[in-house]
Design an enzyme around this catalytic site. Structure first.
Site, mmCIF file in Angstrom:
data_model
loop_
_atom_site.group_PDB
_atom_site.id
_atom_site.type_symbol
_atom_site.label_atom_id
_atom_site.label_comp_id
_atom_site.label_asym_id
_atom_site.label_seq_id
_atom_site.Cartn_x
_atom_site.Cartn_y
_atom_site.Cartn_z
ATOM 1 N N SER A 76 10.074 1.834 5.353
ATOM 2 C CA SER A 76 9.672 0.961 5.503
ATOM 3 C C SER A 76 10.610 -0.238 5.543
ATOM 4 O O SER A 76 11.295 0.070 6.955
ATOM 5 C CB SER A 76 7.838 0.683 4.559
ATOM 6 N N ASP A 93 8.291 1.317 9.630
ATOM 7 C CA ASP A 93 7.569 2.167 9.432
ATOM 8 C C ASP A 93 6.121 2.052 10.555
ATOM 9 O O ASP A 93 5.227 3.104 10.733
ATOM 10 C CB ASP A 93 7.327 3.201 8.554
ATOM 11 N N THR A 112 10.295 -1.882 -6.025
ATOM 12 C CA THR A 112 10.530 -1.587 -4.761
ATOM 13 C C THR A 112 12.515 -1.763 -4.898
ATOM 14 O O THR A 112 13.169 -1.492 -4.108
ATOM 15 C CB THR A 112 10.377 -1.917 -3.367
HETATM 16 C C1 16G Z 1 5.293 -1.120 -1.411
HETATM 17 C C2 16G Z 1 4.112 -0.914 -1.413
HETATM 18 C C3 16G Z 1 3.227 -1.795 -0.514
HETATM 19 C C4 16G Z 1 3.594 -2.978 -1.621
HETATM 20 C C5 16G Z 1 5.023 -3.131 -1.532
HETATM 21 C C6 16G Z 1 4.967 -4.410 -2.802
HETATM 22 C C7 16G Z 1 2.861 1.120 -1.000
HETATM 23 C C8 16G Z 1 2.857 2.060 0.193
HETATM 24 N N1 16G Z 1 3.837 0.484 -0.647
HETATM 25 O O1 16G Z 1 6.361 -0.853 -0.280
HETATM 26 O O2 16G Z 1 1.805 -1.618 -0.608
HETATM 27 O O3 16G Z 1 2.943 -4.028 -1.354
HETATM 28 O O4 16G Z 1 5.401 -1.816 -2.399
HETATM 29 O O5 16G Z 1 6.563 -3.947 -3.308
HETATM 30 O O6 16G Z 1 2.001 1.280 -1.443
HETATM 31 P P1 16G Z 1 7.751 -4.688 -4.322
HETATM 32 O O7 16G Z 1 6.891 -4.361 -5.602
HETATM 33 O O8 16G Z 1 8.586 -5.395 -4.280
HETATM 34 O O9 16G Z 1 7.741 -6.060 -4.478
HETATM 35 ZN ZN ZN Z 2 5.747 0.204 6.197
#
Ligand code: 16G
Ligand code: ZN
Length: 524
Positions: A65, A275, A496
């Site tokens: 992404s 993406d 993430t």
């Molecule tokens: C991921 C999530 C997105 C969320 C982000 C938060 C999916 C497909 N994607 O990219 O929705 O806003 O994580 O990231 O669920 P963070 O936990 O690093 O703040």
């Molecule tokens: Zn994305």
């Protein structure tokens, strides 16, 4: 039929595990691409089993992404185009960490536990974004899938939402649309062209493609839209680096123009992420100020549009909006007071929003970062159809709503579909971006990242709006917030990245920044 353990182990031995612990998080697995081949092989195995368990085609999307180009990741897509079922996420985590020599028994355990039929027909559908690492990782997925069954379908390079759409089309025997990339463009563009009204000037828009897959895909879409739209694509990957100083994540976090695009005041611009499952609108106001229209602005526009059509047709359906803690306070207030719809707040992550949205006849969900869509329940669609057939005043609005449903990619947030949805509403309301932005004014807001030794120490409750650990932190935050007009702030560990995220909003820009930094200081 049974799994051929000998073949499996000989193939698996080419995919030894690195010394890393993998966890299937909200966005699947995501990390440096050069660590991921063994995970991809194992996800090929799991997708094939999941396909047999559901007796349906399962998607495997290879993408990281909005993350840097050196990263990559993988997500499984369930039969209706939705995220992988929770209980299978733990199989994904355990398989991803399973040594090659133990894979046979691990797979047999899954077969036994789920009672799946290894003889069931199955198919794994995979696609990838434009990352250079994607091709090799796709081969590893295929190698894994082939250890269980021979059928797979490689769609090459697609946006994430395109693969979600295709998986749903396949599993509904085409009822959702033609299961091809062309079918996707045809479905969306037909609905879009049907819904345009008036003789408005040709729509011009500048697209920041994040140097990713969305740049090429929106160019493809343009061919189906004819003269109605004039799309100029910037950051199309020909020179810049993926997500580097551009794309929706960069624009949202930094609240500024992406690099690589020249903008005149009042020109309509959008930014996709890497993406193409997120979109943001922006423009430069007459005072030369950067104006951002984010996920909250989209959900308010969409919810008020649908609400309006329903009340014109006097059709009572349960319409609700789902947000996360990142939603601007003013958007929540506007939705509740002016649009008069219920608003729920859930934890960050698409699956949480999607899940909650399913509780409504029509659920509109958006993360402030620009990821979102609308879901129409079967009950809603049936009622709308029956109203559309009535030969009096109600039918017009409801036929339009049926076309509108075809414009929406209900499986997941989709930059291209959301773009057409927003453009349709703006066209029908006769709004420019400034009119839309004036529906309500955002509170200034700020997001910060804090590096800490162990982010898991931070525990949250109430959809991540409050912390319970470390002890005393929430009291400190409350104290800071209460001293600031219209203040709100929360902290949460990122799912993430290895950081803690801080969010603050307040009446003025300077109060907001002070609050954000003061809260960040308490997190160190
Ligand atoms: C991921 C999530 C997105 C969320 C982000 C938060 C999916 C497909 N994607 O990219 O929705 O806003 O994580 O990231 O669920 P963070 O936990 O690093 O703040
Ligand atoms: Zn994305």
């Amino acid at each position: 039929m049974s799994i051929n353990i000998e073949t499996l182990q000989s193939v698996a031995s080419q995919y030894p595990l690195p010394a890393v612990k993998f966890t299937y998080g909200t966005a699947g697995f995501r990390t440096k691409a050069d660590l991921l081949e063994p995970v991809m092989f194992r996800m090929g195995l799991l997708a094939a089993l999941r396909s047999k368990a559901t007796q349906a085609s399962i998607g495997v999307m290879i993408t990281a992404s909005h993350n840097p180009v050196e990263d990559n990741g993988v997500k499984l897509i369930d039969p209706m185009g939705e995220m992988l079922k929770d209980s299978w996420e733990s199989y994904a985590t355990s398989l991803a960490n399973c040594r090659a020599e133990d894979l046979g028994s691990a797979l047999e355990a899954i077969v036994k536990e789920t009672g799946l039929d290894l003889n069931a027909k199955s198919c794994v559908c995979l696609a990838r974004d434009t990352r250079p690492s994607g091709l090799k990782l796709a081969e590893a997925v295929i190698e894994g899938a082939k250890c269980i069954q021979k059928d797979y379908q490689d769609y090459g390079i697609l946006s994430t939402p395109q693969l979600h759409y295709i998986v749903r089309c396949i599993n509904t025997n085409g009822q959702y649309g033609e299961p091809t990339e062309e079918g996707y463009y045809r479905k969306l563009s037909n609905a879009f062209l049907k819904l345009q009204i008036g003789d408005q000037a040709k729509l011009g828009v500048k697209v920041d493609g994040a140097n990713g897959v969305g740049a090429d895909k929106i160019k493809q879409l343009q061919k189906y839209l004819g003269n109605s739209v004039n799309i100029s694509v910037f950051n199309d990957g020909t020179s810049g680096k993926l997500n580097d100083k551009c794309g929706a994540d960069y624009v949202k976090i930094n609240q500024c123009l992406p690099e690589g695009i020249r903008v005149q005041p009042h020109e309509k611009c959008v930014s996709f992420d890497g993406d193409a499952d997120r979109i943001l609108y922006f423009y430069i106001g007459k005072d030369n100020e950067f104006k951002l229209l984010d996920g909250d602005k989209m959900s308010t526009l969409i919810a008020s549009f649908i609400k309006d059509l329903l009340s014109k047709a006097n059709l009572k359906l349960n319409l609700g909006v789902i947000q996360t803690a990142y939603a601007n306070g003013r958007s929540t207030e506007y939705l509740q007071k002016s649009v008069d719809v219920p608003v729920s707040c859930v934890k960050t992550g698409v699956k949480h929003l999607h899940h909650k949205a399913l509780e409504y006849d029509i659920g509109v969900y958006f993360e402030a970062n620009g990821h979102g869509t609308v879901i129409f329940s079967d009950v809603a669609v049936e009622k709308i159809k029956s109203y559309a057939l009535l030969s009096h005043i109600r039918s017009k609005e409801m036929s339009e709503l049926l076309d509108f449903i075809n414009l929406v990619n209900e499986t997941v947030g989709d930059a291209i579909s959301d773009f057409l949805v927003i453009e349709t509403i703006l066209n029908r309301k006769g709004y420019n971006l400034n009119d839309w932005n004036s529906m309500y004014s955002d509170l200034p807001n700020r997001q910060l990242k804090v590096k800490v030794k162990d982010r898991t120490v931070i525990k949250t409750i109430k959809a991540e709006t409050e912390t319970t650990s470390p002890e005393g932190l929430q009291e400190e935050i409350n104290k800071l917030v209460s001293a600031v007009k219209a203040g709100r702030s929360f902290v949460r560990p990122s799912g993430t990245e290895d950081v803690v995220r801080v969010y603050a909003e307040a009446e003025t820009r300077s109060l907001t920044d002070e609050l954000a930094y003061a809260v960040a200081n308490k997190v160190y």
